[in-house]
Write a protein that holds these residues in place. Structure first.
Motif, PDB file in Angstrom:
ATOM      1  N   GLU A 112      -6.793   1.279  -4.691  1.00  0.00           N
ATOM      2  CA  GLU A 112      -7.459   0.058  -5.936  1.00  0.00           C
ATOM      3  C   GLU A 112      -7.213   0.683  -7.364  1.00  0.00           C
ATOM      4  O   GLU A 112      -7.142  -0.247  -8.151  1.00  0.00           O
ATOM      5  CB  GLU A 112      -8.972   0.158  -5.419  1.00  0.00           C
ATOM      6  CG  GLU A 112      -9.433  -0.820  -4.117  1.00  0.00           C
ATOM      7  CD  GLU A 112      -8.404  -2.201  -4.536  1.00  0.00           C
ATOM      8  OE1 GLU A 112      -8.674  -2.986  -5.323  1.00  0.00           O
ATOM      9  OE2 GLU A 112      -7.733  -2.521  -3.286  1.00  0.00           O
TER      10      GLU A 112
ATOM     11  N   THR B 274       0.621  -1.345   0.079  1.00  0.00           N
ATOM     12  CA  THR B 274      -0.032  -0.144  -0.073  1.00  0.00           C
ATOM     13  C   THR B 274       0.855   1.271  -0.120  1.00  0.00           C
ATOM     14  O   THR B 274       0.653   2.115  -0.716  1.00  0.00           O
ATOM     15  CB  THR B 274      -0.917   0.007   1.234  1.00  0.00           C
ATOM     16  OG1 THR B 274      -1.666  -1.213   1.109  1.00  0.00           O
ATOM     17  CG2 THR B 274      -1.813   1.393   1.345  1.00  0.00           C
TER      18      THR B 274
ATOM     19  N   LYS C  54      -3.950   0.045  -8.428  1.00  0.00           N
ATOM     20  CA  LYS C  54      -3.720  -1.353  -8.769  1.00  0.00           C
ATOM     21  C   LYS C  54      -4.319  -1.675 -10.121  1.00  0.00           C
ATOM     22  O   LYS C  54      -3.728  -2.649 -10.797  1.00  0.00           O
ATOM     23  CB  LYS C  54      -4.324  -2.034  -7.342  1.00  0.00           C
ATOM     24  CG  LYS C  54      -3.311  -2.320  -6.272  1.00  0.00           C
ATOM     25  CD  LYS C  54      -3.993  -3.032  -5.355  1.00  0.00           C
ATOM     26  CE  LYS C  54      -3.299  -2.834  -4.084  1.00  0.00           C
ATOM     27  NZ  LYS C  54      -4.080  -3.355  -2.915  1.00  0.00           N
ATOM     28  N   GLY C  55      -5.492  -1.221 -10.251  1.00  0.00           N
ATOM     29  CA  GLY C  55      -6.200  -1.576 -11.542  1.00  0.00           C
ATOM     30  C   GLY C  55      -5.327  -1.085 -12.745  1.00  0.00           C
ATOM     31  O   GLY C  55      -5.469  -1.792 -13.821  1.00  0.00           O
TER      32      GLY C  55
ATOM     33  N   ALA D   9      -8.357   4.631  -0.079  1.00  0.00           N
ATOM     34  CA  ALA D   9      -8.591   3.373  -0.383  1.00  0.00           C
ATOM     35  C   ALA D   9      -8.818   2.927  -1.875  1.00  0.00           C
ATOM     36  O   ALA D   9      -8.451   2.241  -2.567  1.00  0.00           O
ATOM     37  CB  ALA D   9      -9.745   2.350   0.612  1.00  0.00           C
ATOM     38  N   MET D  10      -9.784   4.045  -2.340  1.00  0.00           N
ATOM     39  CA  MET D  10     -10.441   3.940  -3.830  1.00  0.00           C
ATOM     40  C   MET D  10      -9.098   3.986  -4.762  1.00  0.00           C
ATOM     41  O   MET D  10      -8.844   3.362  -5.625  1.00  0.00           O
ATOM     42  CB  MET D  10     -11.453   4.465  -3.986  1.00  0.00           C
ATOM     43  CG  MET D  10     -12.343   4.207  -4.956  1.00  0.00           C
ATOM     44  SD  MET D  10     -13.713   5.211  -5.396  1.00  0.00           S
ATOM     45  CE  MET D  10     -14.602   5.321  -4.076  1.00  0.00           C
TER      46      MET D  10
END
Ligand SMILES: [Zn+2]
Length: 390
Positions: free
Chosen positions: A384, A253, A387-388, A380-381
């Protein structure tokens, strides 16, 4: 849920006991009172010795208390070295598996990390050595010390040396895992080094779970007998596996946020609410904005606090009609809950985690000028989505 209590403060560090620490504490009391002194290759208990039951448990309690202090000294050594490097220590918690020193920011510098990690085992070896030295001194000089006291001194020496060696296993989350990662991190990126050290940790945990279930290593060591293991090893191994995974997730993270600033993640629209609004008005605003966290400001745009949907949910219907936003917000700490838009996003995440808050206010170039908010959900979004993107 509060699962630990603060029992004191040493060199400014709060010391907490987690409720699971009681298992280890009473485990030692029971173990020391009952483990046989003669059948084993080494004496680790008062079992089989004729003595008064009260005195037996009195000595066992002293053994547990002394062990508690040696464990504390182990954690304090990590903390002391970390503090020397300028890292803030939030506290030391002793729990089922031993202890943990909560550091503000585990240094990503390998030179610092391995020194902090090695300090604990070195302290345990030193303490174990002292106890064992005292034990052989007592034996050699033929001091007429009561045999149970001799065994007590020996057991503490043994436990500390065992603790040191166990911690030196180069697998996360043991101290040795940190030393190992620091060693790797000199040659490769921090994230890659972490993944490798974590993998070793996971393999170790699996071997321990299966091996410990088949043969009890403790009995084998003490008696040379091969007996089937017990459920404690798979349990301990599960704990180690989870801790290793958590370390990996945290590092991934933070590594993914590298180079990202608060201004890239913050929300500037629907980020603030006026303090003179009524709670009903705010509830309607939440529906319109589809937002649940706000920085509360006064007419002049100055920050007064924060309000979230959670705060409103706690109010009764009557209170929601009667109260104003300014009457519901609680006090806040400007130092930790206001962050500059130019600050690293990882720093915002660290603060949200350490303060357990849901939202921080973001100030622009001009100090005190609130330009937006940053929340755990936003971060957090964002992570994500990073990562996407792969
Ligand atoms: Zn340690």
């Amino acid at each position: 849920m509060r699962t630990s209590i603060q029992v004191g403060r040493i060199i400014g560090i709060p010391i907490r006991l987690h409720f699971t620490f009681l298992f280890i504490f009473f485990g030692i009391i029971y173990g020391f009172a009952t483990l046989p002194a003669t059948e084993y290759r080494i004496p680790l208990g008062l079992g089989g010795i004729e003595m008064d039951t009260f005195f037996r448990y009195f000595l066992s309690s002293i053994a547990a208390i002394l062990f508690f202090f040696t464990l504390l000294l182990h954690e304090l050594s990590h903390s002391y070295v970390a503090m020397k490097f300028g890292t803030k220590i939030h506290g030391i918690t002793l729990f089922f598996f031993g202890g943990v020193a909560m550091m503000e920011d585990i240094p990503k510098s390998p030179e610092k990390e391995w020194r902090i990690a090695i300090a604990g085992p070195l302290m345990s070896i030193a303490l174990g050595g002292l106890f064992l030295l005292a034990y052989s001194g007592i034996r050699m000089l033929n001091l007429a010390v009561y045999r149970p006291v001799e065994i007590l001194v020996f057991t503490l020496g043994f436990l500390n040396v065992a603790l040191a060696f166990f911690n030196l296993i180069p697998a996360f989350p043991m101290d040795g895992g940190r030393v190992f990662r620091a060693f790797l991190a000199k040659r490769m990126p921090f994230l890659k080094a972490t993944k490798r050290a974590v993998l070793i940790g996971k393999i170790f945990a699996v071997v321990m779970a299966i091996g410990g279930f088949i043969v009890d290593p403790f009995t084998f060591f003490l008696t040379g007998e091969i007996v089937t293991g017990n459920i404690w090893f798979p349990l301990l191994a599960t704990f180690l596996y989870i801790a290793a995974t958590e370390e990996e997730n945290a590092t991934t993270t933070f590594a993914s946020l590298e180079g990202i600033k608060v201004k890239h993640v913050m929300r500037t629209e629907n980020a603030s609410a006026r303090e003179d609004m009524s709670i009903m008005e705010l509830a309607n605003k939440m529906l319109d904005d589809k937002s649940v966290e706000y920085a509360v400001v006064d007419e002049g745009g100055e920050l007064k606090g924060f309000i979230t949907f959670e705060d409103i949910k706690k109010l009764s219907a009557e209170q929601r009609h009667r109260l104003k936003v300014s009457e519901v917000i609680s006090s806040f700490d400007r130092m930790s809950e206001v962050i500059s838009q130019e600050e690293e996003a990882a720093e915002a995440l660290k603060r949200l985690v350490s303060t357990k808050k849901k939202v921080l206010a973001v100030e622009g170039e001009e100090r005190g000028n609130i330009v937006g908010i940053i929340t755990k959900r936003d971060l957090a979004m964002f992570i994500e989505m990073l990562k996407g993107r792969g």
